[in-house]
Design a protein around this motif. Structure first.
Motif, short mmCIF file in Angstrom:
data_model
loop_
_atom_site.label_atom_id
_atom_site.label_comp_id
_atom_site.label_asym_id
_atom_site.label_seq_id
_atom_site.Cartn_x
_atom_site.Cartn_y
_atom_site.Cartn_z
N SER A 123 0.81 -1.21 0.00
CA SER A 123 0.00 0.00 0.00
C SER A 123 0.85 1.28 0.00
CB SER A 123 -0.96 0.01 1.20
OG SER A 123 -0.22 -0.08 2.40
N TRP A 124 2.11 1.16 0.36
CA TRP A 124 3.02 2.31 0.38
C TRP A 124 3.50 2.67 -1.02
CZ3 TRP A 124 7.51 1.00 -1.94
CH2 TRP A 124 7.81 -0.37 -2.00
N LEU A 125 3.38 1.76 -1.97
CA LEU A 125 3.98 1.95 -3.30
C LEU A 125 3.45 3.18 -4.05
CD1 LEU A 125 5.91 0.90 -5.46
CD2 LEU A 125 4.06 -0.57 -6.28
N PRO A 126 2.13 3.42 -4.13
CA PRO A 126 1.68 4.61 -4.88
C PRO A 126 2.25 5.92 -4.34
CG PRO A 126 -0.15 3.13 -4.43
CD PRO A 126 1.01 2.61 -3.65
N ASN A 127 2.25 6.07 -3.01
CA ASN A 127 2.79 7.30 -2.44
C ASN A 127 4.30 7.38 -2.64
OD1 ASN A 127 0.28 8.16 -1.64
ND2 ASN A 127 0.52 7.53 0.48
N ALA A 128 4.99 6.26 -2.61
CA ALA A 128 6.43 6.26 -2.87
C ALA A 128 6.72 6.70 -4.30
CB ALA A 128 7.02 4.86 -2.60
N LEU A 129 5.91 6.22 -5.25
CA LEU A 129 6.08 6.65 -6.65
C LEU A 129 5.83 8.14 -6.79
CD1 LEU A 129 4.33 3.68 -8.49
CD2 LEU A 129 6.76 4.27 -8.60
N THR A 130 4.82 8.65 -6.11
CA THR A 130 4.51 10.08 -6.18
C THR A 130 5.64 10.91 -5.58
OG1 THR A 130 2.15 9.59 -6.05
CG2 THR A 130 2.82 11.85 -5.57
N LEU A 131 6.15 10.48 -4.43
CA LEU A 131 7.28 11.18 -3.81
C LEU A 131 8.51 11.12 -4.70
CD1 LEU A 131 6.86 10.15 -0.07
CD2 LEU A 131 6.68 12.46 -1.03
N ALA A 132 8.74 9.98 -5.33
CA ALA A 132 9.87 9.86 -6.25
C ALA A 132 9.71 10.83 -7.41
CB ALA A 132 9.98 8.43 -6.76
N ARG A 133 8.47 10.97 -7.90
CA ARG A 133 8.23 11.91 -9.01
C ARG A 133 8.55 13.33 -8.57
NH1 ARG A 133 3.28 10.76 -10.13
NH2 ARG A 133 2.12 12.66 -9.86
N ASP A 190 1.38 5.56 -10.60
CA ASP A 190 1.00 5.65 -9.18
C ASP A 190 -0.52 5.65 -9.00
OD1 ASP A 190 0.25 8.31 -9.72
OD2 ASP A 190 1.93 9.18 -8.63
N GLY A 191 -1.24 6.26 -9.93
CA GLY A 191 -2.71 6.23 -9.86
C GLY A 191 -3.25 4.83 -10.06
N TRP A 192 -2.69 4.13 -11.04
CA TRP A 192 -3.10 2.76 -11.31
C TRP A 192 -2.79 1.88 -10.09
CZ3 TRP A 192 -0.12 -1.69 -11.56
CH2 TRP A 192 -0.80 -2.84 -12.00
N ALA A 193 -1.59 2.03 -9.54
CA ALA A 193 -1.19 1.21 -8.39
C ALA A 193 -2.10 1.49 -7.18
CB ALA A 193 0.27 1.47 -8.03
N ALA A 194 -2.45 2.76 -6.98
CA ALA A 194 -3.32 3.10 -5.84
C ALA A 194 -4.67 2.42 -5.97
CB ALA A 194 -3.48 4.62 -5.74
N ARG A 195 -5.22 2.42 -7.19
CA ARG A 195 -6.53 1.77 -7.38
C ARG A 195 -6.40 0.25 -7.29
NH1 ARG A 195 -6.44 6.09 -10.72
NH2 ARG A 195 -5.72 4.91 -12.53
N TRP A 196 -5.39 -0.32 -7.94
CA TRP A 196 -5.21 -1.77 -7.97
C TRP A 196 -4.93 -2.34 -6.58
CZ3 TRP A 196 -0.77 -5.17 -7.77
CH2 TRP A 196 -1.06 -6.47 -8.21
N LEU A 197 -4.13 -1.61 -5.80
CA LEU A 197 -3.78 -2.07 -4.46
C LEU A 197 -4.80 -1.62 -3.41
CD1 LEU A 197 0.03 -1.27 -4.58
CD2 LEU A 197 -1.00 -3.56 -4.60
N LYS A 198 -5.84 -0.90 -3.87
CA LYS A 198 -6.83 -0.32 -2.96
C LYS A 198 -6.12 0.50 -1.87
CE LYS A 198 -10.30 -3.91 -3.70
NZ LYS A 198 -9.73 -4.56 -4.84
N ALA A 199 -5.18 1.34 -2.35
CA ALA A 199 -4.36 2.15 -1.45
C ALA A 199 -4.51 3.64 -1.74
CB ALA A 199 -2.89 1.73 -1.58
N VAL A 200 -5.70 4.03 -2.22
CA VAL A 200 -5.96 5.46 -2.44
C VAL A 200 -5.94 6.14 -1.09
CG1 VAL A 200 -7.66 7.12 -3.28
CG2 VAL A 200 -7.30 4.99 -4.52
N SER A 201 -5.20 7.24 -0.98
CA SER A 201 -5.07 7.91 0.32
C SER A 201 -5.20 9.42 0.15
CB SER A 201 -3.72 7.58 0.95
OG SER A 201 -2.68 8.19 0.20
N GLU A 202 -5.51 10.09 1.25
CA GLU A 202 -5.56 11.55 1.24
C GLU A 202 -4.19 12.12 0.91
OE1 GLU A 202 -7.42 13.62 4.48
OE2 GLU A 202 -8.96 12.07 4.67
N LEU A 203 -3.14 11.51 1.46
CA LEU A 203 -1.78 11.98 1.18
C LEU A 203 -1.48 11.88 -0.32
CD1 LEU A 203 0.98 13.00 2.15
CD2 LEU A 203 1.64 10.58 2.44
N GLY A 204 -1.82 10.76 -0.91
CA GLY A 204 -1.58 10.59 -2.34
C GLY A 204 -2.39 11.57 -3.18
#
Length: 183
Positions: free
Chosen positions: A4-14, A49-63
């Motif tokens: 679940s950390w992956l989408p936010n990590a990708l966003t921070l990396a971007r 990161d958007g795809w990963a957030a939806r696929w992993l059900k890890a959509v977050s306010e931070l993201g």
């Protein structure tokens, strides 16, 4: 193991890689494809990161908060680097300033807790046009093509006009909200 950390990590990396793209743009020789390749790779992480957030059900306010900031950093820093390389030529500087100012104002408004500003479809189109335009501006020197440069410049101007329009929509909605009686 939950990712679940992956989408936010990708966003921070971007966010961080936006500075790398700008640096490569400033440092690479005119014939290099490296700035373009780096820009496209970093821009693609927006989809990833958007795809990963939806696929992993890890959509977050931070993201949801960081994603547009990452886009704005990539666009703004890339445009500033390109403007610098063009010796702050008015044809690229004006849309660069318009886009960056709009993004700063829109981000500032989103930081106000009582203000709800969902991203509009037209704002998403604006971002796509910015990305394609910047890609063309980065590709033009490597291909030694004024046609590609001019096409990129037209797209950046279009994005600047959409920036003004979308900011007007946001400000109009904000004004309407403040005039509405609250219960």
């Amino acid at each position: 193991m939950r990712l679940s950390w992956l989408p936010n990590a990708l966003t921070l990396a971007r966010c961080g890689l936006a500075f790398v793209v700008a640096g490569l743009t400033l440092e690479a020789p005119d014939t290099s494809f490296l700035p373009l390749v780096a820009f496209v790779a970093v821009a693609l992480t927006d989809f990833l990161d958007g795809w990963a957030a939806r696929w992993l059900k890890a959509v977050s306010e931070l993201g949801a908060f960081l994603d547009p900031i990452a886009d704005k950093l990539l666009v703004g820093l890339s445009l500033l680097a390109l403007s610098f390389l063009q010796h702050w030529a008015i044809l690229i500087l004006v849309p660069t300033v318009i886009i960056i100012l709009r993004d700063l104002i829109a981000t500032g408004l989103r930081l106000i807790p009582s203000v709800e500003m969902p991203v509009s479809k037209i704002a998403k189109w604006k971002t796509a046009i910015e990305m394609i335009g910047i890609g063309a501006l980065l590709a033009a020197p490597a291909f030694a093509s004024t046609q590609i440069w001019n096409a990129g410049l037209v797209l950046i101007w279009l994005a600047a006009l959409l920036s003004v329009y979308t900011l007007g929509l946001y400000l109009g909605a904000l004004i309407a909200e403040t005039k509405r009686p609250h219960q």
